[in-house]
Design a protein around this motif. Sequence first.
Motif, PDB file in Angstrom:
ATOM      1  N   ALA A   1     -85.600 -14.515  88.120  1.00 47.79           N
ATOM      2  CA  ALA A   1     -86.931 -14.182  87.593  1.00 47.79           C
ATOM      3  C   ALA A   1     -87.617 -15.443  87.070  1.00 47.79           C
ATOM      4  CB  ALA A   1     -86.822 -13.132  86.491  1.00 47.79           C
ATOM      5  N   ALA A   2     -86.848 -16.301  86.403  1.00 48.85           N
ATOM      6  CA  ALA A   2     -87.405 -17.557  85.907  1.00 48.85           C
ATOM      7  C   ALA A   2     -87.794 -18.459  87.073  1.00 48.85           C
ATOM      8  CB  ALA A   2     -86.407 -18.259  84.989  1.00 48.85           C
ATOM      9  N   ALA A   3     -86.982 -18.451  88.125  1.00 51.66           N
ATOM     10  CA  ALA A   3     -87.302 -19.266  89.311  1.00 51.66           C
ATOM     11  C   ALA A   3     -88.602 -18.802  89.942  1.00 51.66           C
ATOM     12  CB  ALA A   3     -86.161 -19.182  90.320  1.00 51.66           C
ATOM     13  N   LYS A   4     -88.760 -17.497  90.077  1.00 49.43           N
ATOM     14  CA  LYS A   4     -89.991 -16.954  90.656  1.00 49.43           C
ATOM     15  C   LYS A   4     -91.206 -17.349  89.822  1.00 49.43           C
ATOM     16  CE  LYS A   4     -92.293 -12.682  91.936  1.00 49.43           C
ATOM     17  NZ  LYS A   4     -92.271 -11.224  91.901  1.00 49.43           N
ATOM     18  N   LEU A   5     -91.090 -17.194  88.498  1.00 52.20           N
ATOM     19  CA  LEU A   5     -92.196 -17.548  87.613  1.00 52.20           C
ATOM     20  C   LEU A   5     -92.510 -19.037  87.689  1.00 52.20           C
ATOM     21  CD1 LEU A   5     -94.243 -16.764  85.472  1.00 52.20           C
ATOM     22  CD2 LEU A   5     -92.442 -17.005  83.753  1.00 52.20           C
ATOM     23  N   LEU A   6     -91.488 -19.872  87.712  1.00 54.90           N
ATOM     24  CA  LEU A   6     -91.687 -21.311  87.800  1.00 54.90           C
ATOM     25  C   LEU A   6     -92.415 -21.685  89.095  1.00 54.90           C
ATOM     26  CD1 LEU A   6     -91.110 -24.002  86.358  1.00 54.90           C
ATOM     27  CD2 LEU A   6     -88.980 -24.119  87.642  1.00 54.90           C
ATOM     28  N   LEU A   7     -92.018 -21.081  90.193  1.00 55.07           N
ATOM     29  CA  LEU A   7     -92.689 -21.347  91.478  1.00 55.07           C
ATOM     30  C   LEU A   7     -94.126 -20.847  91.458  1.00 55.07           C
ATOM     31  CD1 LEU A   7     -89.772 -20.506  93.924  1.00 55.07           C
ATOM     32  CD2 LEU A   7     -90.719 -22.772  93.451  1.00 55.07           C
ATOM     33  N   GLN A   8     -94.366 -19.679  90.866  1.00 54.99           N
ATOM     34  CA  GLN A   8     -95.728 -19.142  90.785  1.00 54.99           C
ATOM     35  C   GLN A   8     -96.621 -20.036  89.933  1.00 54.99           C
ATOM     36  OE1 GLN A   8     -94.698 -15.201  89.369  1.00 54.99           O
ATOM     37  NE2 GLN A   8     -95.229 -14.290  91.340  1.00 54.99           N
ATOM     38  N   VAL A   9     -96.116 -20.476  88.787  1.00 58.43           N
ATOM     39  CA  VAL A   9     -96.896 -21.328  87.896  1.00 58.43           C
ATOM     40  C   VAL A   9     -97.292 -22.621  88.592  1.00 58.43           C
ATOM     41  CG1 VAL A   9     -96.706 -22.765  85.818  1.00 58.43           C
ATOM     42  CG2 VAL A   9     -95.996 -20.385  85.740  1.00 58.43           C
ATOM     43  N   ASN A  10     -96.412 -23.114  89.441  1.00 58.57           N
ATOM     44  CA  ASN A  10     -96.685 -24.361  90.150  1.00 58.57           C
ATOM     45  C   ASN A  10     -97.384 -24.151  91.486  1.00 58.57           C
ATOM     46  OD1 ASN A  10     -95.561 -26.656  88.513  1.00 58.57           O
ATOM     47  ND2 ASN A  10     -93.848 -25.245  88.461  1.00 58.57           N
ATOM     48  N   GLY A  11     -97.853 -22.932  91.746  1.00 57.92           N
ATOM     49  CA  GLY A  11     -98.622 -22.643  92.954  1.00 57.92           C
ATOM     50  C   GLY A  11     -97.809 -22.697  94.233  1.00 57.92           C
ATOM     51  N   MET A  12     -96.501 -22.571  94.114  1.00 58.12           N
ATOM     52  CA  MET A  12     -95.646 -22.654  95.296  1.00 58.12           C
ATOM     53  C   MET A  12     -95.223 -21.275  95.799  1.00 58.12           C
ATOM     54  SD  MET A  12     -93.373 -25.819  93.922  1.00 58.12           S
ATOM     55  CE  MET A  12     -92.499 -26.179  95.427  1.00 58.12           C
ATOM     56  N   LEU A  13     -95.607 -20.231  95.075  1.00 58.67           N
ATOM     57  CA  LEU A  13     -95.265 -18.872  95.461  1.00 58.67           C
ATOM     58  C   LEU A  13     -96.397 -17.969  95.008  1.00 58.67           C
ATOM     59  CD1 LEU A  13     -93.066 -16.918  96.578  1.00 58.67           C
ATOM     60  CD2 LEU A  13     -92.254 -16.705  94.230  1.00 58.67           C
ATOM     61  N   THR A  14     -96.890 -17.164  95.920  1.00 60.15           N
ATOM     62  CA  THR A  14     -97.963 -16.243  95.563  1.00 60.15           C
ATOM     63  C   THR A  14     -97.582 -14.845  96.002  1.00 60.15           C
ATOM     64  OG1 THR A  14     -99.145 -16.453  97.661  1.00 60.15           O
ATOM     65  CG2 THR A  14     -99.705 -18.053  95.943  1.00 60.15           C
ATOM     66  N   ASP A  15     -98.325 -13.879  95.511  1.00 55.79           N
ATOM     67  CA  ASP A  15     -98.140 -12.499  95.931  1.00 55.79           C
ATOM     68  C   ASP A  15     -99.025 -12.177  97.129  1.00 55.79           C
ATOM     69  OD1 ASP A  15     -96.303 -11.966  93.945  1.00 55.79           O
ATOM     70  OD2 ASP A  15     -97.839 -11.390  92.492  1.00 55.79           O
ATOM     71  N   LYS A  16     -99.720 -13.169  97.619  1.00 55.78           N
ATOM     72  CA  LYS A  16    -100.639 -12.994  98.732  1.00 55.78           C
ATOM     73  C   LYS A  16     -99.863 -12.685 100.014  1.00 55.78           C
ATOM     74  CE  LYS A  16    -104.204 -15.563 101.223  1.00 55.78           C
ATOM     75  NZ  LYS A  16    -104.890 -16.847 101.299  1.00 55.78           N
ATOM     76  N   VAL A  17    -100.312 -11.674 100.713  1.00 58.71           N
ATOM     77  CA  VAL A  17     -99.692 -11.301 101.979  1.00 58.71           C
ATOM     78  C   VAL A  17    -100.752 -11.408 103.064  1.00 58.71           C
ATOM     79  CG1 VAL A  17     -98.587  -9.445 103.274  1.00 58.71           C
ATOM     80  CG2 VAL A  17     -98.104  -9.713 100.837  1.00 58.71           C
ATOM     81  N   GLU A  18    -100.450 -12.157 104.096  1.00 62.01           N
ATOM     82  CA  GLU A  18    -101.377 -12.282 105.206  1.00 62.01           C
ATOM     83  C   GLU A  18    -100.854 -11.468 106.375  1.00 62.01           C
ATOM     84  OE1 GLU A  18    -102.670 -16.213 106.205  1.00 62.01           O
ATOM     85  OE2 GLU A  18    -102.547 -16.855 104.115  1.00 62.01           O
ATOM     86  N   VAL A  19    -101.755 -10.697 106.974  1.00 64.78           N
ATOM     87  CA  VAL A  19    -101.392  -9.862 108.110  1.00 64.78           C
ATOM     88  C   VAL A  19    -102.165 -10.350 109.315  1.00 64.78           C
ATOM     89  CG1 VAL A  19    -101.413  -7.523 109.041  1.00 64.78           C
ATOM     90  CG2 VAL A  19    -100.985  -7.893 106.605  1.00 64.78           C
ATOM     91  N   GLU A  20    -101.437 -10.566 110.381  1.00 68.19           N
ATOM     92  CA  GLU A  20    -102.070 -11.021 111.606  1.00 68.19           C
ATOM     93  C   GLU A  20    -101.992  -9.898 112.624  1.00 68.19           C
ATOM     94  OE1 GLU A  20    -101.226 -14.331 115.011  1.00 68.19           O
ATOM     95  OE2 GLU A  20    -100.754 -14.835 112.935  1.00 68.19           O
ATOM     96  N   ASN A  21    -103.132  -9.551 113.194  1.00 66.74           N
ATOM     97  CA  ASN A  21    -103.190  -8.498 114.204  1.00 66.74           C
ATOM     98  C   ASN A  21    -103.035  -9.143 115.571  1.00 66.74           C
ATOM     99  OD1 ASN A  21    -103.682  -6.319 115.801  1.00 66.74           O
ATOM    100  ND2 ASN A  21    -105.770  -5.943 115.063  1.00 66.74           N
ATOM    101  N   LYS A  22    -101.901  -8.889 116.209  1.00 70.27           N
ATOM    102  CA  LYS A  22    -101.647  -9.491 117.512  1.00 70.27           C
ATOM    103  C   LYS A  22    -101.987  -8.535 118.655  1.00 70.27           C
ATOM    104  CE  LYS A  22     -98.135 -12.663 115.940  1.00 70.27           C
ATOM    105  NZ  LYS A  22     -96.820 -13.219 116.119  1.00 70.27           N
ATOM    106  N   GLY A  23    -102.372  -7.324 118.292  1.00 73.30           N
ATOM    107  CA  GLY A  23    -102.692  -6.334 119.312  1.00 73.30           C
ATOM    108  C   GLY A  23    -104.135  -6.449 119.745  1.00 73.30           C
ATOM    109  N   THR A  24    -104.613  -5.403 120.376  1.00 73.99           N
ATOM    110  CA  THR A  24    -106.007  -5.380 120.804  1.00 73.99           C
ATOM    111  C   THR A  24    -106.902  -5.267 119.590  1.00 73.99           C
ATOM    112  OG1 THR A  24    -106.027  -2.977 120.999  1.00 73.99           O
ATOM    113  CG2 THR A  24    -105.383  -4.242 122.955  1.00 73.99           C
ATOM    114  N   SER A  25    -108.136  -5.646 119.749  1.00 73.57           N
ATOM    115  CA  SER A  25    -109.060  -5.586 118.631  1.00 73.57           C
ATOM    116  C   SER A  25    -109.477  -4.142 118.332  1.00 73.57           C
ATOM    117  CB  SER A  25    -110.286  -6.448 118.899  1.00 73.57           C
ATOM    118  OG  SER A  25    -110.933  -5.996 120.068  1.00 73.57           O
TER     119      SER A  25
END
Length: 130
Positions: A83-107
């Motif tokens: 938990a401390a590792a996660k917080l340390l990475l988040q504070v330093n901008g090295m880990l985010t809760d952001k999830v990117e989804v890529e649509n590889k199918g048809t539009s």
Amino acid sequence: MLKRLETHHMIAVKWLALPKRGGKTMDEIAEECGVSRRAVYDWIKDPLFDRELKKEIIRQTTARLPEVMDSLTDAVIKEHNAAAAKLLLQVNGMLTDKVEVENKGTSEPDLDALAARLRALKESKREVDG
């Protein structure tokens, strides 16, 4: 409701912002301010006083952030604290809760397939509900 903070308010803010109120009781803080203990408790409920108290707490704790970060780093390394590792990475901008989804199918989504799936889900719900 307070319209502005006076000297006696700021004296209370300084003491209340300290860890453990600087060792003072609420009665002692009230006495320093020249008011009753009840008055200090009323000030704490006031939005203007509350905002200033929070600002003072931030001012006082900001100076100790390097110590906090050092302790956090120690917890990660010495205690293998995830938990401390996660917080340390988040504070330093090295880990985010952001999830990117890529649509590889048809539009265009397959509306017929979605409608069929929705019908099937509704039917299974009806069966479960009895």
